[in-house]
Structures are given as C-alpha cells and as structure tokens.
Write an enzyme that holds these catalytic residues in place. Structure first.
Site, mmCIF file in Angstrom:
data_model
loop_
_atom_site.group_PDB
_atom_site.id
_atom_site.type_symbol
_atom_site.label_atom_id
_atom_site.label_comp_id
_atom_site.label_asym_id
_atom_site.label_seq_id
_atom_site.Cartn_x
_atom_site.Cartn_y
_atom_site.Cartn_z
ATOM 1 C CD GLU A 1 -2.576 1.406 2.563
ATOM 2 O OE1 GLU A 1 -2.236 0.745 3.558
ATOM 3 O OE2 GLU A 1 -3.488 2.253 2.581
ATOM 4 N NE ARG B 1 4.370 -7.759 10.661
ATOM 5 C CZ ARG B 1 3.552 -6.900 10.034
ATOM 6 N NH1 ARG B 1 2.253 -7.049 10.116
ATOM 7 N NH2 ARG B 1 4.051 -5.894 9.361
ATOM 8 C CE LYS C 1 2.704 -0.050 5.297
ATOM 9 N NZ LYS C 1 2.206 0.085 3.910
#
Length: 564
Positions: A38, A267, A277
């Site tokens: 994104e 992850r 983020k």
RNA sequence: UCCGGAGUCGUCCAAAGGUAGGACAGCGGACUUUGAAUCCGCGAAUGGUGGUUCAAUUCCUCCCUCCGGAACCA
C-alpha cells in the site's frame, strides 16, 4: 552442494506448496505471485522478507512471474511519493517486474461492475445505518449480529443508491455497500462485510473520478483474480480474511480451479527494530529521526543510506526461512549477513575517529615515505592506495593505555607495536594536559622495520591504525547504533518512544588517510580495525560525511567487558 | 469466553513412526601486519497428560501457553 540448493530454490512450506501445485498441473501449470504494497509509507525490512519470498517463488517455474501491484484503495493515506519510493527501493533490492506494474485503482470499474452484479443477485445491499449502528449490529465474539433494517432493501433501490453514492451525491458515512452473507456467522468477517464506503478524498491516480472506494477484502482477491495470480501470499493477520477472500471469488463467478489461493506466513520481526508503518511514520513526523531514509530506520531507504548492501538483505531473508509461527529474529543474524558481504567486498583503508597525536622522536622532521598498500589484503589484484608516513601522526585514543591490563597488545609506555603497514614504534614518553588527559605520545621507531616487520624477526603482537597528520583529511563521521535500546520496542504496554536509544547517533570529527578523502557518495569501505562505513549523500566536495554501517566484531572489547 | 492460527537448542529454520540437523549467538582453541576475517572444537531443544506402537518428538485424546480477529484500515 550449494549449487543443488540454489537450483532447488527456497525450501519452505510455501515453496513446497507451489512445487506441489505445479507438479499436479493446477492452474494449467501457471505460476504467478504478486507483491502488493500500500503506498502509504516506505518499504522496510519486514517487506523485504515478503519481496524475497514472492519474487523467489516466481522463479520456481521458468514461466513464473511476480507482479508489483499497489494496493491503493484508500486515498486518504496514500501518496504518489510513496509509490515512487517503493519502486526505487524494490529495484535497489534487486527486483524487476518489467511491464507488470499494476494498481488496484486500475480495477475500480471492474470491481464496480461486479458489485452491481452482486446486488442484482441479492448478494449485496446498500446499508444506510450509521457507522455506530453497523458496529453495534455486528455483535461480538459471544453475541451474534442482527440484520440491518436495510438488509432486504430491493435490489433496484440499492442499485440506485450505489450509483448516486458513486456520483458523489451523499456525504461520507451516509451509506455503505455490504455483502449479504450471514449476520449469525461465528466468523465475524462474514457478518455482512462492507464493500464500499463513501470518500470524497481525491485519489493519487484516479483524481476525483470516484466517491466510493472498495474495502481491502472487496479489492484484493478480485485484483488477484484479474491478474491471474495463483498464489496470493500474505502475512498471518490475514488468515481470518481467507474465508471472505474465497467467498467473494466464488460470488463473482471465478471457476473453482482458477481461484487464486491465499497462503499466509509469519511476518518478520527483528530485534531492536520496529516494522509497524504507523510507528515508523510517527518517528518521521515527530522528528525523532531525520526522515524515512534516516540511517537508523529499518526502512530499505534508511538501510541503503546506512550502507547495507542489497545482497546482504536478501541473504538474510533467505536464511531466516518462512514459517507460520510468530517470532523475533535475533538482530545478530542480520548483522552477520551484513558483515559477511561487506567483508568480502569492501576496500580497506585507515581512519582515526578519536585522534591522539604521536610524534616519532627519532625520525627526521622532514621524513616522508609513501607506502603502496593493498585495498584488499587478500586479493592484491584489487589495487592499492598510497599511504604517506611522516613524523607526526594520529592514532586512536582508545589504542593507548597508560596502565594497561594483562593481554593488552596495543600502545602503552615502553611497549613496541606496529603501525599497520608501516613500521614498529615504541612509546617513550606520554604528555598530559592540565586536566591530566593524554595529549601526545612521544615514540621512537625502528628505521629497519619499514613495511612493518623487524629484520631480526622479533614478534610484535599489536598492530594499530594511524594517519599522517600532515596528510590527514578531516571528515565528519556519524556513528550509528541501534535506534532502540529494547529488543522488542513497545512490548507490553510500554511506549516505544521511551525506548529510543539516546546513543543511536554520535558525530565525530575524524582524520582520514588521503585515499579516503577521494571517495564518492554511497561508496563503502572498511576503516581497518574499526568498522564498515559508507559515504553519505549529504557529503560536499571537500567535506565528506561517512556513516558507520556497522562496527567490526571486537573480541577485545568483549574480553575487557567480561573482566570488568 | 467464540472463531482462526502456532508451540523443536538462547534465536530463526529444518527433519522424521527408529541416533532430532543447520545457521546465528555463546564458550574454548589455532592462526593473524585488522584482537577483523578464516579454521577447528564444545555445550544447547521437541510445552504437559493419557493412549496406539517393538519404537512417538512425529499418529490420536485431553490440557496448557502464545498470536490474530468484533476498522466505513491494509
């Protein structure tokens, strides 16, 4: 053996599944993955794992490929600047996607058509409740949801409303489009999930063409299907989305054998780093760091500026493997991969970071000898640099001790040590300033030791680096250390900002040998006995700035620490 | 508590119905004109219970622990 390993490709459960699917001829033998960032932030070390995985999987078949697709379905957070930075970082890491650059926003029209189709087939409806009411109606872990009063709205009415939503006739929050699944489902994701919300924010690519934007679940699987993705690899937190992913694909009529399959993996978490983020953005916005590319940031841009090589990051990602259990990878594994590659590729030179003056008493004042020293002592073919020796030098303050402990091999009164590549010297006298600090070492050298070894073959254990005072080039050196002092910043209910390492950056003024003064931006070198450094982009002609990528391992420091 | 995942050396990953392997870290040693690098060696693990079996860490039962999920975020 390593050839065998490489030709087999990555060995992990996702790769195993891909191989199996390929062997069984699933998807007609097609293999296609995608990396779907994104564009609302910079790529970080955690993304590197996903990138290496997805692009690596695509290589399991000669005809395989990995698309780059921007998941740009939320214009309020996304910016073109981020998309550009992502492409730049991806290329730097060593990946290429050719013409296969896509945007979820390119599929908005198709998505919309499918949505109308779902409405007509009674599988979706416009809900006009408030966000609050929708949340309330969804129930919770223990309480089933209740149907919206608009759930049985006639398809024609929903269609009309959706068209007007698209046209921008309603304020944000007035209506949403929901899939009609099952408000009683134990899977909360299936309690009539929202497909579209009204947003009047302009989009970085579609401008103000749209006033409704699809939610992730209604965009992702469909984008995968449009691109013919076979394996949609994502992280564990999306496991709960898989049933919905599959429901949508079936609802829009993708035949069973052609539906992309979602596969989840854990992850990456690395000690002393954060990969959220939101938190990274906070560090930047609140100016705890100098920007997304601050060399202390775990972003690819920051790591690049710090001096990491793409090879070392890829090697690290391959070594940590891929599995489904959550963990925290020891940062030393990353550091090892870094040092391993830097050691193999960096030219050597000398720099003194904390200088102390040395005068060689028995050397003529105008003495000057230029050594031609190898840039790589293990490979003479990589060239040499010229290093001048004169009477006045700088050595590292930490390489001298007035009253050294046992096993100290470096400079000390009366101790003979070697100046790396040059000659043997012995400290004869120590000069102090008013505050007692050592200001100068007066030494004597053995003129017959030119080159560094004595003609009588006597052994000299210690070797220190040095720089001729007359020829020294001044430079700013930024000594970077871990950004956080806690291995798992923000764990528990600790505020991660309270765990910032106050010593993550120290700036010193160093003395460099002349060759180092001619290095260019992004060049990497090893300052012998100190560490790996690279030239920062903020360097100006005549005013170089070096970043410490990582220090050399230091077994003396370890020994000294153990002995207290 | 409901749904979905996961539990193997300190850390990450692997294997397997029959001596649990590698990497990093740690420790010890060799070598060294970088106390780097390199080389050699050492210690270190299957969450618990019951069962199936000649044999279970692997298969089954029950339990425990950890992670994710109730955004008009991705």
């Amino acid at each position: 053996m390593s050839d065998e390993l490489e030709s087999d490709g990555p060995g992990n459960f996702v790769a195993d599944k891909v191989r199996e699917d390929l062997a069984q001829g699933k998807f007609g033998g097609r293999l296609r993955t995608r990396f779907p960032p994104e564009p609302n932030g910079y790529l970080h070390i955690g993304h590197a794992k996903a990138i290496v995985l997805n692009f690596g999987l695509a290589e399991l078949d000669p005809a395989g490929r990995c698309n780059l697709r921007f998941d740009d379905t939320n214009p309020s957070a996304e910016e073109a600047e981020f998309a550009e930075a992502i492409e730049r970082d991806l290329r730097w890491l060593g990946y290429e996607w050719g013409e296969h650059l896509y945007f979820a926003s390119d599929y908005f029209e198709q998505l919309y058509d499918w949505a109308e189709d779902l409405i007509r087939r009674g599988l979706a409806y416009v809900d006009s409740q408030s966000g609050e009411q929708i949340r309330e109606g969804r129930g919770d872990f223990h309480r089933p949801g209740v149907n919206s009063p608009f759930r049985e709205r006639a398809p024609e009415e929903s269609l009309g409303l959706l068209r007007r939503m698209r046209a921008g006739e309603f304020p944000e929050g007035a209506h949403v489009l929901r899939a009609k699944i099952d408000m009683q489902s134990k899977d909360l994701k299936k309690r009539d999930p929202i497909m579209y919300r009204i947003l009047h924010t302009p989009h970085h690519r579609t401008g103000d063409a749209w006033h409704i934007y699809p939610i992730y679940d209604w965009a992702h699987g469909q984008s995968d299907a449009i691109e013919g993705i076979t394996h949609s690899v994502c992280t564990l937190e999306f496991q709960n989305h898989r049933p919905l992913y599959e429901w949508y694909l079936e609802a829009i009529g993708i035949p069973e054998g052609e539906r992309p399959q979602q596969v989840e993996f854990a992850r990456l978490n690395v000690g002393f780093m954060i990969t959220s983020k939101r938190k990274l953005a906070q560090l930047v916005e609140e100016k705890h760091v100098a920007g997304w590319d601050d060399p202390r940031m775990p972003t690819l841009a920051g790591m690049r500026r710090r001096g990491y090589t793409p090879e070392s990051i890829r090697a690290f990602c391959e070594r940590i493997g891929v599995a489904k259990r959550d963990g925290l990878v020891d940062v030393t594994l990353l550091e090892h991969a870094l040092r391993e590659h830097l050691n193999a590729t960096s030219p050597r030179a000398m720099a003194v970071l904390d200088p102390i003056e040395v005068v060689i008493d028995n050397m003529p004042e105008d003495f000057e000898h230029v050594f031609s020293l190898p840039l790589d002592p293990t490979d003479e073919t990589r060239g040499t640099r010229e290093v001048p020796l004169t009477q006045r030098l700088y050595v590292e303050r930490g390489d001298f001790m007035e009253d050294p402990p046992k096993k100290w091999w470096r400079l000390a009164p009366g101790r003979e040590v070697r100046l790396r590549g040059a000659c043997l010297v012995t400290v004869k006298r120590v000069e102090h300033g008013d505050d007692g600090e050592v200001t100068r070492l007066v030494c004597e050298w053995d003129p017959d030791s030119l080159g560094g070894s004595a003609p009588d073959g006597r052994k000299v254990r210690g070797t220190v680096h040095w720089v001729s005072a007359k020829h020294a080039v001044d430079a700013e050196v930024r000594l970077y250390d871990r950004l956080f002092s806690a291995e798992d910043p923000g764990a528990g209910d600790t505020d991660f900002l309270t765990q910032l390492n106050p010593d993550s950056l120290k700036v010193v003024s160093a003395k460099l040998e002349p060759w180092l003064g001619t290095r260019e931006v992004e060049e990497r070198v090893q300052f012998e006995r100190v560490g790996y450094f690279c030239v920062d982009p903020e360097s100006e002609p005549g005013a170089l700035v070096f970043n410490r990528t990582i220090a050399l391992r230091d077994s003396w420091a370890k020994l000294a620490k153990k002995k207290g």
